[in-house]
Design an enzyme around this catalytic site. Structure first.
Site, PDB file in Angstrom:
ATOM      1  N   GLN A 178      -0.504  -9.303   0.739  1.00 25.92           N
ATOM      2  CA  GLN A 178       0.693  -9.929   0.198  1.00 25.92           C
ATOM      3  C   GLN A 178       1.983  -9.481   0.880  1.00 25.92           C
ATOM      4  O   GLN A 178       2.994 -10.176   0.789  1.00 25.92           O
ATOM      5  CB  GLN A 178       0.774  -9.683  -1.308  1.00 25.92           C
ATOM      6  CG  GLN A 178      -0.329 -10.382  -2.079  1.00 25.92           C
ATOM      7  CD  GLN A 178      -0.260 -10.133  -3.561  1.00 25.92           C
ATOM      8  OE1 GLN A 178      -0.855  -9.179  -4.061  1.00 25.92           O
ATOM      9  NE2 GLN A 178       0.460 -10.970  -4.282  1.00 25.92           N
ATOM     10  N   ARG A 221       2.016   2.097  -5.890  1.00 22.81           N
ATOM     11  CA  ARG A 221       0.645   1.592  -5.819  1.00 22.81           C
ATOM     12  C   ARG A 221       0.564   0.520  -4.732  1.00 22.81           C
ATOM     13  O   ARG A 221       1.298  -0.467  -4.769  1.00 22.81           O
ATOM     14  CB  ARG A 221       0.233   1.019  -7.176  1.00 22.81           C
ATOM     15  CG  ARG A 221      -1.175   0.445  -7.147  1.00 22.81           C
ATOM     16  CD  ARG A 221      -1.656  -0.053  -8.501  1.00 22.81           C
ATOM     17  NE  ARG A 221      -2.913  -0.767  -8.278  1.00 22.81           N
ATOM     18  CZ  ARG A 221      -3.126  -2.049  -8.563  1.00 22.81           C
ATOM     19  NH1 ARG A 221      -2.175  -2.786  -9.117  1.00 22.81           N
ATOM     20  NH2 ARG A 221      -4.286  -2.607  -8.295  1.00 22.81           N
ATOM     21  N   HIS A 224      -8.299  -4.959  -2.617  1.00 27.72           N
ATOM     22  CA  HIS A 224      -7.470  -5.900  -3.365  1.00 27.72           C
ATOM     23  C   HIS A 224      -7.671  -7.304  -2.775  1.00 27.72           C
ATOM     24  O   HIS A 224      -6.743  -7.897  -2.225  1.00 27.72           O
ATOM     25  CB  HIS A 224      -6.003  -5.470  -3.321  1.00 27.72           C
ATOM     26  CG  HIS A 224      -5.127  -6.156  -4.329  1.00 27.72           C
ATOM     27  ND1 HIS A 224      -4.260  -5.470  -5.157  1.00 27.72           N
ATOM     28  CD2 HIS A 224      -4.960  -7.461  -4.643  1.00 27.72           C
ATOM     29  CE1 HIS A 224      -3.604  -6.327  -5.925  1.00 27.72           C
ATOM     30  NE2 HIS A 224      -4.011  -7.552  -5.618  1.00 27.72           N
ATOM     31  N   ASN A 227      -9.258  -3.965  -7.445  1.00 22.57           N
ATOM     32  CA  ASN A 227      -8.208  -4.584  -8.241  1.00 22.57           C
ATOM     33  C   ASN A 227      -8.741  -5.870  -8.870  1.00 22.57           C
ATOM     34  O   ASN A 227      -9.205  -6.774  -8.179  1.00 22.57           O
ATOM     35  CB  ASN A 227      -6.993  -4.936  -7.382  1.00 22.57           C
ATOM     36  CG  ASN A 227      -5.909  -5.627  -8.202  1.00 22.57           C
ATOM     37  OD1 ASN A 227      -5.183  -4.985  -8.947  1.00 22.57           O
ATOM     38  ND2 ASN A 227      -5.807  -6.950  -8.082  1.00 22.57           N
ATOM     39  N   GLU A 228      -8.678  -5.924 -10.193  1.00 22.89           N
ATOM     40  CA  GLU A 228      -8.988  -7.142 -10.946  1.00 22.89           C
ATOM     41  C   GLU A 228     -10.276  -7.831 -10.480  1.00 22.89           C
ATOM     42  O   GLU A 228     -10.259  -8.977 -10.019  1.00 22.89           O
ATOM     43  CB  GLU A 228      -7.817  -8.119 -10.891  1.00 22.89           C
ATOM     44  CG  GLU A 228      -6.545  -7.576 -11.517  1.00 22.89           C
ATOM     45  CD  GLU A 228      -5.431  -8.620 -11.574  1.00 22.89           C
ATOM     46  OE1 GLU A 228      -5.626  -9.751 -11.110  1.00 22.89           O
ATOM     47  OE2 GLU A 228      -4.347  -8.286 -12.089  1.00 22.89           O
ATOM     48  N   ASN A 272      -4.037  -3.931 -15.819  1.00 25.97           N
ATOM     49  CA  ASN A 272      -3.055  -4.957 -15.456  1.00 25.97           C
ATOM     50  C   ASN A 272      -2.911  -5.921 -16.623  1.00 25.97           C
ATOM     51  O   ASN A 272      -3.909  -6.509 -17.062  1.00 25.97           O
ATOM     52  CB  ASN A 272      -3.498  -5.739 -14.215  1.00 25.97           C
ATOM     53  CG  ASN A 272      -3.419  -4.929 -12.940  1.00 25.97           C
ATOM     54  OD1 ASN A 272      -3.040  -3.754 -12.954  1.00 25.97           O
ATOM     55  ND2 ASN A 272      -3.785  -5.543 -11.833  1.00 25.97           N
ATOM     56  N   TYR A 325      -0.215  -8.998 -18.337  1.00 26.22           N
ATOM     57  CA  TYR A 325       0.967  -9.837 -18.194  1.00 26.22           C
ATOM     58  C   TYR A 325       1.264 -10.659 -19.442  1.00 26.22           C
ATOM     59  O   TYR A 325       2.415 -10.972 -19.716  1.00 26.22           O
ATOM     60  CB  TYR A 325       0.796 -10.801 -17.009  1.00 26.22           C
ATOM     61  CG  TYR A 325       0.833 -10.137 -15.655  1.00 26.22           C
ATOM     62  CD1 TYR A 325       2.016 -10.052 -14.930  1.00 26.22           C
ATOM     63  CD2 TYR A 325      -0.313  -9.585 -15.098  1.00 26.22           C
ATOM     64  CE1 TYR A 325       2.060  -9.446 -13.682  1.00 26.22           C
ATOM     65  CE2 TYR A 325      -0.282  -8.970 -13.850  1.00 26.22           C
ATOM     66  CZ  TYR A 325       0.899  -8.911 -13.147  1.00 26.22           C
ATOM     67  OH  TYR A 325       0.943  -8.304 -11.917  1.00 26.22           O
ATOM     68  N   GLU A 375      -0.199  -2.815 -13.547  1.00 25.47           N
ATOM     69  CA  GLU A 375       0.643  -3.971 -13.216  1.00 25.47           C
ATOM     70  C   GLU A 375       1.186  -4.571 -14.503  1.00 25.47           C
ATOM     71  O   GLU A 375       0.465  -4.721 -15.481  1.00 25.47           O
ATOM     72  CB  GLU A 375      -0.130  -5.072 -12.469  1.00 25.47           C
ATOM     73  CG  GLU A 375      -0.414  -4.809 -11.017  1.00 25.47           C
ATOM     74  CD  GLU A 375      -1.126  -5.985 -10.336  1.00 25.47           C
ATOM     75  OE1 GLU A 375      -0.920  -7.151 -10.771  1.00 25.47           O
ATOM     76  OE2 GLU A 375      -1.883  -5.733  -9.388  1.00 25.47           O
TER      77      GLU A 375
END
Length: 501
Positions: free
Chosen positions: A43, A101, A146, A190-191, A331, A333, A401
């Site tokens: 990213q 991170r 990730h 990650n996720e 994480n 949201y 996150e």
């Protein structure tokens, strides 16, 4: 499971938190509470084909099928952090965070995916970044994977290949060996739910294979076993000399009952187990949740299958998985409400939705953002943190996150300021009033970046990035100024004299 009495106490608290008279928590966070920000390799780094790096799945997708990205963009340059890492560290220093991170690019370190060929320029990039962080008093928190799998491994069937467990464990061992003397916080994946449900279930993510209730379960099974193997490698070979901690980052909605009926309470518990419990329960309790095992087995039998669609762990794998996390990386949201429904009829093809047999939704009056799924519901994080605390032996929790997007990149990002403030306030309530041991909070993200299938249309950054400028100029937003004050004072209000020690 959370007691019925405690559940109703929490519901009352949540309703009060939702009300207009909710009072912001002004008590300071503990002096050792971790405040950080996060990014990931694809990213922000750019330099997609420089210094020996090979092509990843995301490089390949954005080059060959740009129409899959909302604005047709890619991460070829992104924020150009590969060349601007010192500027990024200076930005972190100015912000006042104590943790950063970030993730490693597998294809930058091991171009062919295997440890027989280490790409030294790629390894040096991360060594230099870690050295710069520590020189500025910032602790690195490193995510090993990730989402950007080397294309060479995807062409060998990627995560679905039984050998993925060894491929990943070998890669993790290389990372521990290269960077572990200076990294004390690791997360393996990650996720993984996005990798598996997105990539092999609903097919909204690489590699876009639609196999609900089948390959998505196999994907998760392999990821969990790979995580456990990497964790045990750290235990056996590196922990004594490096003294770090290793976990995994799991993403979750907070799923709350749509009413106080027993049916809806049970439905919400089922939804949580099929969502977060799917990955967390093997890691913290040694096996898949019982509700998953029983429902999927029964439905598989009804479909005429000889064995459950949910794979089984061996006794040896259960032992390796159980306790394979030194903290809980979360994480979060947003949230949803869950209502009971009639059990779906047995049908082919199967799906995880049918396996769960519940209905979840977001109320229309919840605060909206520029993404349909990201409704602002800060009071709900308290339920989620308590649920984790009650189900997984009161672990140390790091919110790895949390953040909110807009589609303009505005400098006056008042919604982001309010979002961070209210989520942190509810986290502080949970710590203070419920005794849940949350030890850190990490904002996504330090700066605007490539947001996967959304390209550059969604901005999550505390800093604006000018993607039209060759310099990729970073400029702090209002939220950066707010978060800087939080990092400095450990308090959520602007005036320090209002803070409670």
């Amino acid at each position: 499971m959370i007691s019925i009495f405690k559940f109703f106490v929490l519901v009352a608290i949540f309703n009060k938190s939702l009300a207009d008279d909710y009072l912001l928590n002004k008590k300071r966070f503990p002096a050792d509470f971790m405040f950080g920000v996060a990014t990931s390799a694809y990213q922000i780094e750019g330099a997609w084909n420089e210094d020996g790096k090979s092509m990843s799945t995301w490089d390949n997708l954005t080059q060959t099928d740009p129409e899959t990205i909302l604005d047709g963009s890619n991460g070829n340059i992104a924020c150009d952090s590969y060349h601007k890492y010192k500027e990024d560290v200076a930005m972190l220093k100015e912000l006042g965070v104590d943790h950063y991170r970030f993730s490693l690019s597998w294809s930058r370190i091991l171009p062919n995916g295997f440890p027989d060929q280490i790409n030294q320029p790629g390894a040096n990039y991360y060594k230099n970044l870690i050295r710069e962080l520590r020189a500025n008093g910032i602790e690195p928190m490193v995510t090993i994977f990730h989402w950007d799998l080397p294309l060479a491994l995807q062409e060998l069937n990627g995560v679905l290949n039984e050998s993925f467990i060894d491929w990943y464990a070998d890669y993790a061992a290389v990372c521990f060996e290269l960077f572990g003397d200076d990294v004390k916080l690791w997360t393996t994946f990650n996720e993984p739910k996005q990798t598996c449900t997105g990539g092999y279930g609903y097919a909204y993510f690489i590699p876009y294979i639609h196999s609900e209730g089948l390959l998505e379960y196999q994907c998760a099974h392999n990821v969990l076993r790979a995580h456990a193997k990497a964790y045990r490698i750290y235990d056996e070979r590196f922990r004594a000399s490096q003294g770090g901690k290793v976990s995994i980052v799991l993403d979750a909605y907070s799923y709350l009952p749509a009413s106080d009926s027993a049916a809806d309470i049970t439905a919400a518990e089922t939804r949580m187990q099929f969502d977060l419990g799917w990955y967390a329960n093997p890691i913290f309790n040694g096996d898949y949740p019982e509700i998953m095992k029983s429902r999927i087995a029964n439905r598989s039998k009804g479909e005429g299958r000889d064995v459950s669609r949910l794979p089984e762990f061996t006794d040896e794998e259960k032992i390796a998985l159980n306790g394979s996390a030194d903290f809980f990386g979360l994480n979060v949201y947003t949230a949803a409400l869950v209502a009971a429904m009639d059990d779906p009829p047995i049908s082919n093809p199967p799906s995880k939705y049918q396996d769960m047999g519940v209905n979840d939704y977001q109320p229309s009056d919840w605060e909206t953002t520029s993404l349909d799924w990201l409704k602002v519901a800060p009071w709900t994080i308290r339920h989620l943190l308590n649920w984790i605390n009650d189900h997984y032996h009161q672990p140390d929790i790091i919110v790895t996150e949390n953040g909110v997007c807009d589609n303009t990149g505005t400098f006056q990002d008042t919604q982001r300021v309010s979002y961070i403030q209210r989520y942190l306030s509810n986290i502080r309530d949970t710590m203070e009033q419920d005794g849940v041991n949350v030890i850190g909070y990490i904002v996504w993200s330090i700066m605007d970046n490539f947001e996967w299938a959304q390209g550059y249309t969604q901005r999550f950054g505390l800093h604006h990035v000018d993607f039209d400028s060759p310099n990729r100029t970073r400029t702090p937003k209002q939220s950066a100024q707010y978060y800087k004050n939080v990092c400095e004072t450990k308090c959520l209000v602007d005036d320090d004299f209002e803070c409670i020690d």
